[in-house]
Design a protein around this motif. Structure first.
Motif, PDB file in Angstrom:
ATOM      1  N   THR A  48      -0.191 -23.775   1.036  1.00  0.00           N
ATOM      2  CA  THR A  48      -0.714 -22.776   1.958  1.00  0.00           C
ATOM      3  C   THR A  48      -2.232 -22.809   2.008  1.00  0.00           C
ATOM      4  OG1 THR A  48       1.171 -21.293   1.607  1.00  0.00           O
ATOM      5  CG2 THR A  48      -0.852 -20.305   2.449  1.00  0.00           C
ATOM      6  N   ILE A  49      -2.766 -22.789   3.228  1.00  0.00           N
ATOM      7  CA  ILE A  49      -4.196 -22.598   3.462  1.00  0.00           C
ATOM      8  C   ILE A  49      -4.344 -21.262   4.163  1.00  0.00           C
ATOM      9  CG2 ILE A  49      -6.283 -23.500   4.558  1.00  0.00           C
ATOM     10  CD1 ILE A  49      -4.908 -26.248   4.617  1.00  0.00           C
ATOM     11  N   ILE A  72      -6.604 -26.266  13.129  1.00  0.00           N
ATOM     12  CA  ILE A  72      -6.501 -26.949  11.833  1.00  0.00           C
ATOM     13  C   ILE A  72      -5.045 -27.288  11.528  1.00  0.00           C
ATOM     14  CG2 ILE A  72      -6.765 -26.670   9.338  1.00  0.00           C
ATOM     15  CD1 ILE A  72      -9.425 -27.106  10.626  1.00  0.00           C
ATOM     16  N   GLN A  73      -4.131 -26.353  11.817  1.00  0.00           N
ATOM     17  CA  GLN A  73      -2.701 -26.617  11.598  1.00  0.00           C
ATOM     18  C   GLN A  73      -2.242 -27.815  12.406  1.00  0.00           C
ATOM     19  OE1 GLN A  73       0.107 -24.520   9.710  1.00  0.00           O
ATOM     20  NE2 GLN A  73       0.339 -26.742   9.801  1.00  0.00           N
ATOM     21  N   GLN A  74      -2.672 -27.887  13.662  1.00  0.00           N
ATOM     22  CA  GLN A  74      -2.310 -29.022  14.516  1.00  0.00           C
ATOM     23  C   GLN A  74      -2.821 -30.338  13.933  1.00  0.00           C
ATOM     24  OE1 GLN A  74      -3.949 -27.889  18.327  1.00  0.00           O
ATOM     25  NE2 GLN A  74      -2.863 -25.926  18.289  1.00  0.00           N
ATOM     26  N   LYS A  75      -4.023 -30.308  13.384  1.00  0.00           N
ATOM     27  CA  LYS A  75      -4.591 -31.518  12.788  1.00  0.00           C
ATOM     28  C   LYS A  75      -3.800 -31.930  11.547  1.00  0.00           C
ATOM     29  CE  LYS A  75      -9.053 -33.569  11.707  1.00  0.00           C
ATOM     30  NZ  LYS A  75      -9.069 -34.420  12.904  1.00  0.00           N
ATOM     31  N   LEU A  76      -3.461 -30.963  10.713  1.00  0.00           N
ATOM     32  CA  LEU A  76      -2.670 -31.248   9.515  1.00  0.00           C
ATOM     33  C   LEU A  76      -1.324 -31.854   9.892  1.00  0.00           C
ATOM     34  CD1 LEU A  76      -3.438 -27.936   7.621  1.00  0.00           C
ATOM     35  CD2 LEU A  76      -4.131 -30.212   6.855  1.00  0.00           C
ATOM     36  N   ASP A  77      -0.681 -31.274  10.899  1.00  0.00           N
ATOM     37  CA  ASP A  77       0.621 -31.773  11.342  1.00  0.00           C
ATOM     38  C   ASP A  77       0.509 -33.201  11.867  1.00  0.00           C
ATOM     39  OD1 ASP A  77       1.680 -29.328  10.669  1.00  0.00           O
ATOM     40  OD2 ASP A  77       1.756 -28.574  12.727  1.00  0.00           O
ATOM     41  N   SER A  78      -0.559 -33.468  12.607  1.00  0.00           N
ATOM     42  CA  SER A  78      -0.730 -34.809  13.184  1.00  0.00           C
ATOM     43  C   SER A  78      -0.949 -35.860  12.110  1.00  0.00           C
ATOM     44  CB  SER A  78      -1.909 -34.819  14.166  1.00  0.00           C
ATOM     45  OG  SER A  78      -3.147 -34.691  13.483  1.00  0.00           O
ATOM     46  N   GLY A  80       0.518 -35.629   9.198  1.00  0.00           N
ATOM     47  CA  GLY A  80       1.706 -35.629   8.354  1.00  0.00           C
ATOM     48  C   GLY A  80       1.500 -34.938   7.024  1.00  0.00           C
ATOM     49  N   LEU A  81       0.563 -33.988   6.959  1.00  0.00           N
ATOM     50  CA  LEU A  81       0.278 -33.259   5.727  1.00  0.00           C
ATOM     51  C   LEU A  81       1.077 -31.962   5.700  1.00  0.00           C
ATOM     52  CD1 LEU A  81      -3.600 -33.806   5.630  1.00  0.00           C
ATOM     53  CD2 LEU A  81      -1.821 -35.068   4.379  1.00  0.00           C
ATOM     54  N   ASP A  82       1.737 -31.688   4.584  1.00  0.00           N
ATOM     55  CA  ASP A  82       2.688 -30.583   4.487  1.00  0.00           C
ATOM     56  C   ASP A  82       1.976 -29.298   4.068  1.00  0.00           C
ATOM     57  OD1 ASP A  82       5.090 -29.357   4.674  1.00  0.00           O
ATOM     58  OD2 ASP A  82       5.858 -30.051   2.740  1.00  0.00           O
ATOM     59  N   TYR A  83       1.285 -28.683   5.027  1.00  0.00           N
ATOM     60  CA  TYR A  83       0.557 -27.445   4.779  1.00  0.00           C
ATOM     61  C   TYR A  83       0.943 -26.395   5.807  1.00  0.00           C
ATOM     62  CZ  TYR A  83      -2.582 -29.751   1.482  1.00  0.00           C
ATOM     63  OH  TYR A  83      -3.086 -30.412   0.410  1.00  0.00           O
ATOM     64  N   GLU A  84       1.001 -25.153   5.363  1.00  0.00           N
ATOM     65  CA  GLU A  84       1.203 -24.020   6.253  1.00  0.00           C
ATOM     66  C   GLU A  84      -0.106 -23.242   6.325  1.00  0.00           C
ATOM     67  OE1 GLU A  84       3.195 -21.316   8.774  1.00  0.00           O
ATOM     68  OE2 GLU A  84       3.834 -23.256   8.007  1.00  0.00           O
ATOM     69  N   VAL A  85      -0.667 -23.117   7.523  1.00  0.00           N
ATOM     70  CA  VAL A  85      -1.899 -22.360   7.727  1.00  0.00           C
ATOM     71  C   VAL A  85      -1.547 -20.911   8.034  1.00  0.00           C
ATOM     72  CG1 VAL A  85      -3.859 -22.022   9.286  1.00  0.00           C
ATOM     73  CG2 VAL A  85      -3.309 -24.318   8.450  1.00  0.00           C
ATOM     74  N   VAL A  86      -2.198 -19.979   7.348  1.00  0.00           N
ATOM     75  CA  VAL A  86      -2.033 -18.550   7.586  1.00  0.00           C
ATOM     76  C   VAL A  86      -3.347 -18.003   8.121  1.00  0.00           C
ATOM     77  CG1 VAL A  86      -1.601 -16.305   6.536  1.00  0.00           C
ATOM     78  CG2 VAL A  86      -0.303 -18.311   5.775  1.00  0.00           C
ATOM     79  N   ASN A  87      -3.301 -17.410   9.302  1.00  0.00           N
ATOM     80  CA  ASN A  87      -4.485 -16.793   9.886  1.00  0.00           C
ATOM     81  C   ASN A  87      -4.479 -15.308   9.536  1.00  0.00           C
ATOM     82  OD1 ASN A  87      -6.518 -15.687  11.460  1.00  0.00           O
ATOM     83  ND2 ASN A  87      -6.097 -16.989  13.230  1.00  0.00           N
ATOM     84  N   ALA A  88      -5.300 -14.927   8.573  1.00  0.00           N
ATOM     85  CA  ALA A  88      -5.423 -13.529   8.158  1.00  0.00           C
ATOM     86  C   ALA A  88      -6.744 -12.947   8.642  1.00  0.00           C
ATOM     87  CB  ALA A  88      -5.312 -13.414   6.640  1.00  0.00           C
TER      88      ALA A  88
END
Length: 229
Positions: A48-49, A72-78, A80-88
């Motif tokens: 998680t980021i 940033i989430q779109q970049k991580l997905d492109s 192939g990095l397994d991260y979930e971005v949380v916008n707080a």
């Protein structure tokens, strides 16, 4: 800094807007605020980021997928990095209100914590030591929750309305805290965005979708090297 006269207008309008948003926020009950910043559940394998900040992070005036954390989430997905971005991000947030809600935000494990708070303090003339104290406490709470969480601090600058000494000392809070706590730091989140009309919405305050993309690049320059293996 480039475009300082326009940046002064930009941040002055931001102050007026955030003051109104803060008043609205104070009228809401805990349930309403929780709904505004609902955190998604994630798969056990995902890291998680979490982006913790103001309307700049929340992407006020845009679709959720246009805010820089979503970019940033779109970049991580492109990649192939397994991260979930949380916008707080929360509009009108100060370091004091951020300090008050940090424990709720940390209701899940966070691998990377991006801290974007302080601009509203500076524009309101909050005593510098109060801003520093609140940021320090947020950092320490995150570390107490999980010492392995990597914290990135987003630097901010304000116009010289409060006087040269206040403005300079405010700007220095961020690198000084980064050095004190051995944190990575984004020098200025709004670099190449603040004060540029075609990168901000019609209100002249909040970045457009294109401006958010530039902010995402400013963040990625630091974030990329901080991603846990």
């Amino acid at each position: 800094m480039r475009n300082m006269p326009i940046l002064t207008i930009f941040l002055s309008f931001l102050l007026l807007t955030s003051c109104g948003e803060s008043a609205e926020k104070e009228e809401k009950g805990p349930a309403e605020e929780t709904a505004e910043t609902d955190l998604p559940q994630k798969n056990e394998e995902e890291k998680t980021i979490l982006f913790f900040g103001t309307s700049l992070t929340a992407g006020l005036g845009l679709e959720p997928e246009q805010a820089y954390p979503a970019v940033i989430q779109q970049k991580l997905d492109s990649l192939g990095l397994d991260y979930e971005v949380v916008n707080a991000g929360l509009s009108g947030e100060t370091t004091a209100s951020g300090r008050n809600r940090i424990n709720w935000v940390l209701n899940q494990n966070v691998d990377v914590f991006v801290l974007e708070l302080g601009a509203n303090d500076g524009l309101r003339g909050v005593p510098l030591e109060e801003t520093r104290k609140n940021l320090r406490e947020i950092i320490e709470i995150v570390r107490e929750k999980n010492p392995d969480t990597r914290i990135i601090l987003a630097g901010m600058q304000i116009p010289p309305n409060m006087g040269e000494e206040y403005t300079s000392e405010f700007r220095n809070i961020f690198p000084e805290l980064a050095e004190e706590y051995d944190l990575e730091m984004i020098p200025f989140l709004l670099e190449d965005v603040a004060g540029i009309p075609n990168l901000n919405q019609q209100d002249g305050i909040h970045p457009t979708a294109e401006g958010q993309k530039i902010m995402a690049e400013n963040v990625w320059e630091v974030l990329e090297s901080e991603l846990p293996e």
